[in-house]
Design a protein around this motif. Structure first.
Motif, PDB file in Angstrom:
ATOM      1  N   GLN A  10      11.480  68.753  37.792  1.00 24.50           N
ATOM      2  CA  GLN A  10      11.555  67.142  37.794  1.00 24.50           C
ATOM      3  C   GLN A  10      10.117  66.535  37.834  1.00 24.50           C
ATOM      4  N   ALA A  11       9.440  67.094  38.856  1.00 23.67           N
ATOM      5  CA  ALA A  11       8.070  66.536  39.155  1.00 23.67           C
ATOM      6  C   ALA A  11       7.192  66.803  38.100  1.00 23.67           C
ATOM      7  N   ASP A  12       7.364  67.722  36.979  1.00 26.03           N
ATOM      8  CA  ASP A  12       6.502  67.852  36.004  1.00 26.03           C
ATOM      9  C   ASP A  12       7.092  66.935  34.869  1.00 26.03           C
ATOM     10  N   GLU A  13       8.221  66.576  34.943  1.00 20.23           N
ATOM     11  CA  GLU A  13       8.814  65.563  33.770  1.00 20.23           C
ATOM     12  C   GLU A  13       8.036  64.312  34.084  1.00 20.23           C
ATOM     13  N   VAL A  14       7.805  63.850  35.214  1.00 19.00           N
ATOM     14  CA  VAL A  14       6.991  62.663  35.218  1.00 19.00           C
ATOM     15  C   VAL A  14       5.400  62.659  35.278  1.00 19.00           C
ATOM     16  N   GLY A  15       4.876  63.920  35.102  1.00 20.42           N
ATOM     17  CA  GLY A  15       3.516  63.964  34.772  1.00 20.42           C
ATOM     18  C   GLY A  15       2.947  64.103  36.152  1.00 20.42           C
ATOM     19  N   ILE A  16       3.067  64.788  36.991  1.00 20.88           N
ATOM     20  CA  ILE A  16       2.798  64.539  38.369  1.00 20.88           C
ATOM     21  C   ILE A  16       1.529  65.354  38.566  1.00 20.88           C
ATOM     22  N   VAL A  17       1.227  66.513  37.824  1.00 19.55           N
ATOM     23  CA  VAL A  17       0.013  67.024  37.827  1.00 19.55           C
ATOM     24  C   VAL A  17      -1.318  66.047  37.655  1.00 19.55           C
ATOM     25  N   ASP A  18      -1.082  65.301  36.502  1.00 14.58           N
ATOM     26  CA  ASP A  18      -2.086  64.232  36.111  1.00 14.58           C
ATOM     27  C   ASP A  18      -2.253  63.215  37.026  1.00 14.58           C
ATOM     28  N   LEU A  19      -1.352  62.722  37.682  1.00 17.85           N
ATOM     29  CA  LEU A  19      -1.317  61.839  38.560  1.00 17.85           C
ATOM     30  C   LEU A  19      -2.104  62.281  39.797  1.00 17.85           C
ATOM     31  N   LEU A  20      -1.832  63.460  40.388  1.00 20.04           N
ATOM     32  CA  LEU A  20      -2.650  64.063  41.596  1.00 20.04           C
ATOM     33  C   LEU A  20      -3.983  64.125  41.359  1.00 20.04           C
ATOM     34  N   VAL A  21      -4.137  64.509  40.197  1.00 20.28           N
ATOM     35  CA  VAL A  21      -5.665  64.987  39.772  1.00 20.28           C
ATOM     36  C   VAL A  21      -6.205  63.718  39.477  1.00 20.28           C
ATOM     37  N   ARG A  22      -5.718  62.634  39.112  1.00 21.75           N
ATOM     38  CA  ARG A  22      -6.316  61.339  39.197  1.00 21.75           C
ATOM     39  C   ARG A  22      -6.907  60.757  40.472  1.00 21.75           C
ATOM     40  N   VAL A  23      -5.891  61.060  41.260  1.00 19.94           N
ATOM     41  CA  VAL A  23      -6.087  60.459  42.807  1.00 19.94           C
ATOM     42  C   VAL A  23      -7.258  61.499  43.380  1.00 19.94           C
ATOM     43  N   LEU A  24      -7.379  62.627  43.069  1.00 21.66           N
ATOM     44  CA  LEU A  24      -8.209  63.388  43.787  1.00 21.66           C
ATOM     45  C   LEU A  24      -9.829  63.092  43.142  1.00 21.66           C
ATOM     46  N   GLN A  25      -9.672  62.761  41.944  1.00 22.02           N
ATOM     47  CA  GLN A  25     -11.054  62.414  41.318  1.00 22.02           C
ATOM     48  C   GLN A  25     -11.377  60.836  41.914  1.00 22.02           C
ATOM     49  N   ASP A  26     -10.683  60.055  42.291  1.00 22.18           N
ATOM     50  CA  ASP A  26     -10.820  58.518  42.544  1.00 22.18           C
ATOM     51  C   ASP A  26     -10.983  58.304  44.034  1.00 22.18           C
TER      52      ASP A  26
END
Length: 450
Positions: free
Chosen positions: A74-90
């Motif tokens: 379920q988490a993968d379907e909403v693109g959670i990895v890219d969202l978390l990586v974006r938070v870590l970068q910013d």
């Protein structure tokens, strides 16, 4: 009190309904958190931290592997990895970065698809950058190491780990005062050591010496066992290395690890939920095959019951439902371990008595679908068993005769000489390769040549 007693009785009578209701509520809550995450990433603020914490805890507290896998999907379907990586970068906030690292680690736990997605999104670089930050606290370091420990279990992690120079970082952190940091480092090195392509980089960074020191001061059997796994894979080709001589406690730990891995694999093959375990059959068999090279380890391994477990491992490779590469690796390292154990008198006697296993190995040796590495291991095992017979006759199958006489027990030096003789015969180049620039191994397994 009577009202409360009646209420509790009613809850007990409807326990299944109540449990189902709570599960549905938890699923709805998880879906709502996932649905709100993209907007919260845009807006930031304290609600973002709460949402990530909720997602992290939901995955961590999943009641079973199946439930965890469903949440991860379920988490993968909403693109959670890219969202978390974006938070870590910013995001500069340490607490928010800590939660993101832990959430990524939970997402990739026993899930190769999400591990590879995290690798592709630059998860190794993010964790390595955190480890290089001298202002990072112990909890941040542990979160970054936990993510690397998880990602290092992926077969596709080698290139990313080398590019980020993770080996140098881990070697430095092995000297950390916190035992938890050292334990995470040992887990990373263990996972990386299962890939032979990583060995040169790990040894160049001084990882073998760091593992030896870590094992000597380990305060638990688990920690010492992890270091032993890694050392066996890193130094397994050096049979004269005294580091590979292992005490009976660690031998028992490694054999128990193989038992747990095989049990989990058998449950999975029957469609049942296997227990949560970090042990994989072929990886444990690989470590055992290296430890079995040392003569002083052979008898303790046999006495702890490793031979029946290797037999179960070989049997499981005939299951057509198993993953093909997993079956090939399991068979390769299980037969190699049997070959090494056959160089001891006790091992040869026990293996010769396992006639059903020898018959199956002969079928696998002549099967064209069997890998050349496995065919060579089986041929070597059969050759060693035949060499131990005082009256051996040429035969198509190397199954031992009903009665035989054993030669006197060989010394460790003699055992190594026998092993070298077998290796020399096994490595004899074929006619085709003699005229080529790059020689190849002749895997001829005919009874006449042996």
């Amino acid at each position: 009190p009577k009202v409360e007693q009646s209420r509790r009785k009613q809850l007990n009578n409807n326990s299944k309904t109540t449990a189902s209701t709570w599960l549905n509520m938890a699923a709805a809550s998880f879906e709502s958190l996932l649905g709100s995450l993209p907007l919260l990433v845009e807006q930031g603020g304290p609600q973002l931290l709460k949402a990530i914490e909720g997602i992290k805890q939901s995955i961590r507290q999943a009641g079973s592997n199946t439930a965890r896998a469903a949440l991860q999907t379920q988490a993968d379907e909403v693109g959670i990895v890219d969202l978390l990586v974006r938070v870590l970068q910013d995001a500069p906030e340490q607490q928010l970065r800590h939660s993101c690292l832990k959430c990524l680690s939970n997402l990739g736990y026993t899930n190769d698809r999400l591990r590879n997605r995290i690798l592709a999104a630059g998860g190794v670089d993010i964790a390595a950058t955190t480890l290089r930050d001298e202002t990072a606290g112990v909890e941040m370091v542990l979160a970054a190491l936990g993510l690397l420990n998880n990602l290092s279990a992926s077969v596709r992690s080698q290139e990313a780990f080398v590019a980020a120079d993770v080996a140098t970082l881990v070697a430095r952190l092995f000297k950390h005062d916190d035992d938890r940091v050292q334990e995470q480092c040992a887990g990373i090195v263990r996972n990386l050591s299962f890939n032979p392509e990583n060995h040169e980089v790990l040894r160049a960074s001084g990882m073998d010496e760091a593992l030896i020191a870590y094992r000597s001061r380990a305060t638990s059997e688990k920690r010492a066992g992890v270091a032993t796994f890694a050392l066996a894979c890193l130094l397994g080709s050096d049979e004269n290395n005294p580091v590979l001589e292992t005490d009976p406690t660690l031998i028992r730990y490694i054999v128990d690890a193989l038992r747990a891995a095989i049990h989990g694999a058998e449950l999975s093959a029957r469609g049942e939920i296997k227990p949560s375990t970090t042990f994989v059959v072929w990886k444990v068999a690989m470590a055992i095959s290296h430890l079995a090279v040392v003569d002083s380890n052979k008898t303790p391994l046999i006495l702890e019951g490793v031979l029946p477990l290797l037999w179960r491992s070989v049997q499981a490779t005939t299951d057509p439902l198993g993953e093909l590469n997993e079956r090939h690796l399991r068979l390769q390292y299980s037969t190699n371990a049997l070959w090494q154990l056959a160089f001891s008198e006790l091992g040869a006697t026990c293996i010769t008595a396992m006639k059903d296993m020898l018959d199956l190995l002969e079928q696998l040796r002549t099967n064209p679908e069997t890998s050349k590495e496995t065919q060579t291991n089986i041929w070597g095992l059969q050759f060693v068993l035949q060499q131990g017979q005082t009256r051996a006759e040429p035969r198509a199958s190397f199954a031992a005769p009903q009665s035989r006489e054993r030669a006197p027990s060989a010394s460790p030096r003699a055992s190594r000489q026998r092993r070298a003789s077998v290796n020399a015969r096994r490595r004899r180049p074929s006619v085709k390769s003699r005229n080529s620039a790059t020689s190849s191994v002749d895997y001829s397994c005919s009874s006449s040549s042996s």
